[in-house]
Design an enzyme around this catalytic site. Structure first.
Site, PDB file in Angstrom:
ATOM      1  N   ARG A 174     -11.114  -8.504  -4.850  1.00 31.71           N
ATOM      2  CA  ARG A 174     -10.434  -8.349  -3.796  1.00 31.71           C
ATOM      3  C   ARG A 174     -11.448  -8.674  -2.664  1.00 31.71           C
ATOM      4  O   ARG A 174     -12.685  -8.490  -2.509  1.00 31.71           O
ATOM      5  CB  ARG A 174      -9.875  -7.207  -3.601  1.00 31.71           C
ATOM      6  CG  ARG A 174      -8.797  -6.561  -4.592  1.00 31.71           C
ATOM      7  CD  ARG A 174      -7.680  -7.525  -4.726  1.00 31.71           C
ATOM      8  NE  ARG A 174      -6.996  -7.454  -3.676  1.00 31.71           N
ATOM      9  CZ  ARG A 174      -5.943  -6.504  -3.159  1.00 31.71           C
ATOM     10  NH1 ARG A 174      -5.757  -5.671  -3.961  1.00 31.71           N
ATOM     11  NH2 ARG A 174      -5.260  -6.763  -2.081  1.00 31.71           N
ATOM     12  N   ASN A 201      -6.079  -2.706   0.429  1.00 38.39           N
ATOM     13  CA  ASN A 201      -7.129  -3.517   0.902  1.00 38.39           C
ATOM     14  C   ASN A 201      -7.148  -3.350   2.352  1.00 38.39           C
ATOM     15  O   ASN A 201      -8.224  -3.392   3.045  1.00 38.39           O
ATOM     16  CB  ASN A 201      -6.931  -5.007   0.639  1.00 38.39           C
ATOM     17  CG  ASN A 201      -8.302  -5.975   0.765  1.00 38.39           C
ATOM     18  OD1 ASN A 201      -9.273  -5.045   0.442  1.00 38.39           O
ATOM     19  ND2 ASN A 201      -8.117  -7.455   0.570  1.00 38.39           N
ATOM     20  N   GLU A 225       0.853  -1.038  -0.004  1.00 44.45           N
ATOM     21  CA  GLU A 225       0.253   0.158  -0.072  1.00 44.45           C
ATOM     22  C   GLU A 225       0.937   1.345   0.193  1.00 44.45           C
ATOM     23  O   GLU A 225       1.983   1.336   0.071  1.00 44.45           O
ATOM     24  CB  GLU A 225      -0.854  -0.059   1.383  1.00 44.45           C
ATOM     25  CG  GLU A 225      -1.634  -1.281   0.886  1.00 44.45           C
ATOM     26  CD  GLU A 225      -3.008  -1.147   1.847  1.00 44.45           C
ATOM     27  OE1 GLU A 225      -3.536  -0.136   2.127  1.00 44.45           O
ATOM     28  OE2 GLU A 225      -3.491  -2.201   2.553  1.00 44.45           O
ATOM     29  N   LYS A 228       0.659   4.140  -5.096  1.00 48.74           N
ATOM     30  CA  LYS A 228       1.660   2.977  -5.108  1.00 48.74           C
ATOM     31  C   LYS A 228       2.840   2.967  -6.066  1.00 48.74           C
ATOM     32  O   LYS A 228       3.375   2.157  -6.512  1.00 48.74           O
ATOM     33  CB  LYS A 228       0.644   1.829  -5.315  1.00 48.74           C
ATOM     34  CG  LYS A 228      -0.280   1.705  -4.350  1.00 48.74           C
ATOM     35  CD  LYS A 228      -1.400   0.433  -4.536  1.00 48.74           C
ATOM     36  CE  LYS A 228      -2.512   0.446  -3.528  1.00 48.74           C
ATOM     37  NZ  LYS A 228      -3.298  -0.914  -3.776  1.00 48.74           N
ATOM     38  N   ARG A 247      -3.072  10.370 -13.873  1.00 46.04           N
ATOM     39  CA  ARG A 247      -3.825   9.187 -13.640  1.00 46.04           C
ATOM     40  C   ARG A 247      -4.456   9.038 -12.149  1.00 46.04           C
ATOM     41  O   ARG A 247      -5.265   7.999 -12.173  1.00 46.04           O
ATOM     42  CB  ARG A 247      -3.549   8.190 -14.492  1.00 46.04           C
ATOM     43  CG  ARG A 247      -3.066   8.188 -15.888  1.00 46.04           C
ATOM     44  CD  ARG A 247      -2.847   6.964 -16.739  1.00 46.04           C
ATOM     45  NE  ARG A 247      -1.573   6.175 -16.226  1.00 46.04           N
ATOM     46  CZ  ARG A 247      -0.579   6.186 -16.826  1.00 46.04           C
ATOM     47  NH1 ARG A 247      -0.204   6.941 -17.614  1.00 46.04           N
ATOM     48  NH2 ARG A 247       0.537   5.576 -16.297  1.00 46.04           N
TER      49      ARG A 247
END
Length: 287
Positions: free
Chosen positions: A276, A183, A3, A51, A142
């Protein structure tokens, strides 16, 4: 997948290891042929957005790394006068500080010859490429705002969330909406806010979003400093052994499906959302 706090921590460490002097860059695996254009250049600094990790070199060149699901860095500390260990396995990129006066005598950093040298080996990344300034800008454009960026604009994330019928549990994991949330943070901050992860973004109000953003902006720097995700408030930490092992942080709901909720005692649930596994407490996060 690592993460955002992991990438920011790597950026901090790599800046500490390499900034201000030339580095040697190689590709033992042979799959990063463009290493030759940055090998021997001054390493200016490393930075992260979400990330994504960026190694910035003199002349406007940047090595862009996305670790993906399987990528990671190994670090070696090599005493002065010794050679680094031979690469083992599939090393996509090796970066090493130049500390020897015999390599770049005109550019060696003062006192550098007296210090051990760091080497980092990159394995299994999704992306490892050399970009110019425009390419770096395109990658960052992005991405959504990063809670670890003091100049981030959370309004951009709120604008997308407030117009979307997708569940907030999916929106928080969308890197175009928020950069760096994975997550674990997704599950934990929604629990801490008492928000049902299946609620559409259009059902959240601004106060709820602000609470989630502020929580991420407070928790993720702890991850940068410690290298681990810490989310439990002290009254709820019972000293139990986490499912992932005694050396891992304790969580509220992440990977605690089938176990009692730390707060209410209900059973923590798990469900697949956008490929996920989502974890939540149906009582503490009732809709």
């Amino acid at each position: 997948m690592p993460e955002g706090h992991t990438l920011h921590r790597l950026a901090r460490l790599h800046t500490e290891y390499f900034a201000g002097g030339p580095v040697r860059v190689s590709s033992p695996q042979g799959r990063f042929a463009d290493h030759v254009v940055v090998d021997g250049r001054y390493f200016d600094h490393a930075a992260a957005t979400g990330k994504h990790l960026f190694h910035h070199y003199e002349g406007g060149l940047t090595v862009h790394v996305h670790l993906g699901l399987y990528g990671f860095f190994d670090t070696h500390l090599v005493p002065e006068g010794q050679e680094p260990p031979a690469p083992v396995g599939q090393v996509r990129m090796r970066v090493g500080a130049v500390h020897s006066e015999t390599v770049y005598p005109e550019t060696v950093r003062p006192g550098a010859e007296d210090r051990p040298a760091h080497y980092v080996d990159l394995r299994g990344p999704t992306r490892c490429e050399v970009l110019g300034e425009e390419g770096v800008a395109e990658v960052r454009a992005r991405l959504g705002p990063d809670p670890l960026d003091p100049d981030a604009e959370p309004d951009r994330a709120w604008a997308r969330i407030s117009r979307s019928a997708r569940p907030i549990g999916a929106l928080l994991m969308d890197q175009k909406v928020l950069a760096g949330v994975g997550n674990v943070y997704r599950a934990e901050v929604l629990f801490r806010a008492g928000i049902d992860p299946f609620r559409p973004g259009t059902e959240l109000d601004r106060a709820e979003f602000d609470a989630v953003w502020e929580d991420l902006a407070a928790l993720m720097p702890i991850g940068v400093d410690t290298g681990g995700i810490v989310t439990i408030r002290r009254p709820h930490d019972h000293g139990d052994v986490p499912r992932r092992g005694a050396d891992r942080p304790r969580n509220y709901v992440y990977q605690r499906d089938g176990w009692d909720c730390r707060v209410c005692g209900d059973v923590v649930r798990a469900h697949t959302m956008d490929a996920r596994t989502l974890f939540w407490c149906p009582t503490c996060q009732a809709r």
